[in-house]
Design an enzyme around this catalytic site. Structure first.
Site, mmCIF file in Angstrom:
data_model
loop_
_atom_site.group_PDB
_atom_site.id
_atom_site.type_symbol
_atom_site.label_atom_id
_atom_site.label_comp_id
_atom_site.label_asym_id
_atom_site.label_seq_id
_atom_site.Cartn_x
_atom_site.Cartn_y
_atom_site.Cartn_z
ATOM 1 N N GLY A 12 85.562 61.933 83.869
ATOM 2 C CA GLY A 12 84.238 62.545 83.865
ATOM 3 C C GLY A 12 84.254 63.812 84.709
ATOM 4 O O GLY A 12 85.234 64.094 85.417
ATOM 5 N N ASP A 13 83.183 64.601 84.594
ATOM 6 C CA ASP A 13 83.037 65.830 85.381
ATOM 7 C C ASP A 13 84.165 66.829 85.121
ATOM 8 O O ASP A 13 84.556 67.575 86.014
ATOM 9 C CB ASP A 13 82.965 65.511 86.893
ATOM 10 N N GLY A 42 75.915 64.041 84.706
ATOM 11 C CA GLY A 42 75.327 65.316 85.113
ATOM 12 C C GLY A 42 76.214 66.424 84.620
ATOM 13 O O GLY A 42 77.350 66.553 85.046
ATOM 14 N N HIS A 43 75.705 67.190 83.664
ATOM 15 C CA HIS A 43 76.458 68.335 83.152
ATOM 16 C C HIS A 43 76.009 69.568 83.932
ATOM 17 O O HIS A 43 74.827 69.904 83.918
ATOM 18 C CB HIS A 43 76.052 68.615 81.697
ATOM 19 N N THR A 124 76.492 54.968 89.634
ATOM 20 C CA THR A 124 75.618 56.095 89.990
ATOM 21 C C THR A 124 74.224 55.620 90.412
ATOM 22 O O THR A 124 73.410 56.425 90.858
ATOM 23 C CB THR A 124 75.460 57.057 88.791
ATOM 24 N N THR A 322 87.938 79.821 83.325
ATOM 25 C CA THR A 322 88.490 80.488 84.509
ATOM 26 C C THR A 322 87.480 80.570 85.660
ATOM 27 O O THR A 322 87.678 81.304 86.614
ATOM 28 C CB THR A 322 88.983 81.906 84.133
HETATM 29 P P1 GTP Z 1 79.771 64.612 83.131
HETATM 30 O O1 GTP Z 1 79.067 64.632 81.825
HETATM 31 O O2 GTP Z 1 78.945 64.063 84.248
HETATM 32 O O3 GTP Z 1 81.094 63.938 83.069
HETATM 33 O O4 GTP Z 1 79.999 66.149 83.684
HETATM 34 P P2 GTP Z 1 80.698 67.491 83.174
HETATM 35 O O5 GTP Z 1 81.958 67.222 82.444
HETATM 36 O O6 GTP Z 1 79.691 68.332 82.469
HETATM 37 O O7 GTP Z 1 81.141 68.189 84.544
HETATM 38 P P3 GTP Z 1 80.268 68.589 85.825
HETATM 39 O O8 GTP Z 1 79.423 69.728 85.438
HETATM 40 O O9 GTP Z 1 79.648 67.406 86.446
HETATM 41 O O10 GTP Z 1 81.432 69.053 86.850
HETATM 42 C C1 GTP Z 1 82.269 70.121 86.637
HETATM 43 C C2 GTP Z 1 82.190 71.095 87.840
HETATM 44 O O11 GTP Z 1 83.176 72.096 87.697
HETATM 45 C C3 GTP Z 1 80.864 71.828 87.914
HETATM 46 O O12 GTP Z 1 80.541 72.057 89.258
HETATM 47 C C4 GTP Z 1 81.157 73.142 87.172
HETATM 48 O O13 GTP Z 1 80.304 74.193 87.573
HETATM 49 C C5 GTP Z 1 82.576 73.393 87.614
HETATM 50 N N1 GTP Z 1 83.409 74.137 86.666
HETATM 51 C C6 GTP Z 1 83.436 74.098 85.304
HETATM 52 N N2 GTP Z 1 84.402 74.899 84.822
HETATM 53 C C7 GTP Z 1 85.021 75.436 85.899
HETATM 54 C C8 GTP Z 1 86.116 76.331 86.062
HETATM 55 O O14 GTP Z 1 86.750 76.789 85.112
HETATM 56 N N3 GTP Z 1 86.472 76.645 87.345
HETATM 57 C C9 GTP Z 1 85.826 76.154 88.420
HETATM 58 N N4 GTP Z 1 86.250 76.527 89.625
HETATM 59 N N5 GTP Z 1 84.800 75.298 88.311
HETATM 60 C C10 GTP Z 1 84.399 74.956 87.074
HETATM 61 P P1 IMP Z 2 77.623 53.833 86.054
HETATM 62 O O1 IMP Z 2 77.935 54.527 84.793
HETATM 63 O O2 IMP Z 2 76.483 54.473 86.813
HETATM 64 O O3 IMP Z 2 77.464 52.348 85.875
HETATM 65 O O4 IMP Z 2 78.886 54.000 87.025
HETATM 66 C C1 IMP Z 2 80.126 53.386 86.748
HETATM 67 C C2 IMP Z 2 81.283 54.291 87.167
HETATM 68 O O5 IMP Z 2 81.319 55.437 86.321
HETATM 69 C C3 IMP Z 2 81.188 54.835 88.601
HETATM 70 O O6 IMP Z 2 82.495 54.963 89.115
HETATM 71 C C4 IMP Z 2 80.566 56.212 88.411
HETATM 72 O O7 IMP Z 2 80.901 57.079 89.467
HETATM 73 C C5 IMP Z 2 81.222 56.630 87.097
HETATM 74 N N1 IMP Z 2 80.423 57.596 86.315
HETATM 75 C C6 IMP Z 2 79.380 57.326 85.501
HETATM 76 N N2 IMP Z 2 78.908 58.459 84.932
HETATM 77 C C7 IMP Z 2 79.703 59.461 85.375
HETATM 78 C C8 IMP Z 2 79.745 60.867 85.118
HETATM 79 O O8 IMP Z 2 78.968 61.419 84.355
HETATM 80 N N3 IMP Z 2 80.710 61.570 85.762
HETATM 81 C C9 IMP Z 2 81.603 60.966 86.580
HETATM 82 N N4 IMP Z 2 81.607 59.668 86.868
HETATM 83 C C10 IMP Z 2 80.660 58.919 86.257
HETATM 84 MG MG MG Z 3 79.119 65.423 85.820
#
Ligand code: GTP
Ligand code: IMP
Ligand code: MG
Length: 340
Positions: A12-13, A42-43, A124, A322
């Site tokens: 994730g993230d 959280g995107h 979470t 980047t």
């Molecule tokens: P989930 O749906 O919760 O799994 O999240 P996500 O995949 O959308 O990722 P999220 O936004 O939670 O985390 C990614 C982090 O990396 C954020 O803080 C972005 O702003 C950052 N980010 C994304 N692309 C880049 C990159 O190319 N470089 C850097 N330095 N940061 C980045």
């Molecule tokens: P839950 O989905 O809130 O039940 O959490 C279960 C596990 O998944 C925990 O380790 C969370 O930190 C992880 N998790 C759930 N959603 C996300 C996400 O969007 N990004 C990263 N970790 C997540």
């Molecule tokens: Mg996230």
């Protein structure tokens, strides 16, 4: 491509929010639909100098002509949804499938009050696990039963499939990542649902034969929040020395940082049926690459990393992020098409 699903390949993230927002602006899809678990995700989207942390509304909101849909598989917290809709001013173009499961107060209390969930797994605390459990027990409320959601109710699969039939394109966003899939992740340290492309397609009502592209997003340095195995995890000193520090979008918790895991990436790409790979955080491999938009301008070190990723995974890298801003990206998709 008519239909594209974007999913996470690590824990994730990975930066799916940024990649999806970029694709929405670049490809102008008629619909951007969100699959995945629910408001546990959280995107992050950084756009015109503003930072958004989206938990319900699709990250593709940045493209103003896109219809924004939340698929039936997704859990909706009406409060979080309405707040985001208002903040983004998207009420005229957002829709919620009438069958979405609804998160209520008691789900959140159960998530936060259960030491096994809260402390052992490190959820979470957004109520998603207890709500999905109740959904499986066929006791949950659906979106159609919630008065404040009435103006937004729609049939997401009907809209998506009609758009595809008309030759329009649809972007489908996944949430979470492969390593926290209920089926394929590090059980029991996982979320409450599968997180791979097949599940995301089912969440929005897209049949397997109508999926054209699957983009799996990997971050150069994977992260993990909450408990559970993370075999390439670094010590805090190591990640600090590399200048990497990240905090969760939803919970604010510190993210654990690791090194690239080629074996995991290959396995994730296989189960997701990846047709393309996006890499985020290449600026962390070499800070000189921050904001670069052409492959040729990447440093040798960064280019070698991209080559290694392609070798490890066996799927072409078509997008290289980047930096966090939407225009900080190298888009190789046309170049990849020409190669074929
Ligand atoms: P989930 O749906 O919760 O799994 O999240 P996500 O995949 O959308 O990722 P999220 O936004 O939670 O985390 C990614 C982090 O990396 C954020 O803080 C972005 O702003 C950052 N980010 C994304 N692309 C880049 C990159 O190319 N470089 C850097 N330095 N940061 C980045
Ligand atoms: P839950 O989905 O809130 O039940 O959490 C279960 C596990 O998944 C925990 O380790 C969370 O930190 C992880 N998790 C759930 N959603 C996300 C996400 O969007 N990004 C990263 N970790 C997540
Ligand atoms: Mg996230």
């Amino acid at each position: 491509m008519p239909s594209t699903i974007v999913v996470g390949g690590f824990f994730g993230d990975e930066g799916k929010g940024k990649i999806i927002a970029y694709l929405a602006l670049a490809d102008r899809p008629a619909i951007v639909a969100r699959g995945g678990v629910g408001p546990n995700a959280g995107h992050s989207v950084e756009f015109h100098g503003k930072k958004y942390g989206l938990r319900m509304v699709p990250s593709g909101f940045v493209y103003e002509d896109a219809r924004l849909l939340i698929g039936a598989g997704v859990l909706v917290n009406p409060e979080v949804f309405l707040e985001e809709v208002e903040m983004l001013g998207v009420e005229k173009r957002v829709g919620v499938d009438f069958r979405c499961g609804i998160i209520e107060k008691h789900h959140i209390e159960a998530d936060r009050g259960d030491a096994r969930l809260k402390d052992k797994i490190g959820t979470t605390g957004t109520g998603c696990g207890p709500a999905n459990a109740e959904r499986a027990l066929r006791k949950i409320k659906q979106a159609k039963d919630v008065e404040v959601l009435k103006p937004f109710l729609c049939d997401v699969p009907a809209e998506i499939n009609a758009a595809l039939t008309e030759g329009k394109s649809v972007l489908v966003e996944g949430t979470q990542g492969f390593g926290i899939s209920l089926f394929y992740g590090t059980y029991p340290y996982v979320t409450s649902k599968d997180t791979t492309a097949s599940q995301i397609a089912a969440d929005v009502g897209l049949g397997p034969t109508r999926v054209n592209e699957v983009i799996v997003v990997f971050k150069a340095f994977p992260t993990r929040v909450g408990a559970g195995p993370f075999r390439t995890e670094m010590s805090e000193e190591e990640s600090k020395a590399l200048g990497i520090e990240e905090y969760g979008t939803v919970t604010g918790r510190k993210r654990r940082i690791g090194r690239w895991d080629g074996e995991m990436a290959r396995y994730a790409a296989m189960i997701n049926g990846a047709t393309q790979i996006a890499i985020t955080g290449i600026d962390r491999i070499d800070s000189a690459c921050r904001g670069v938009t052409e492959f040729e301008k990447l440093s040798e070190k960064a280019k070698r990393f991209v080559e290694r990723v392609e070798q490890d995974v066996g799927v072409p890298v078509t997008l290289i992020s980047t930096g966090p801003e939407l225009d900080e990206i190298i888009d190789l998709r046309e170049a990849a098409e020409n190669k074929e």
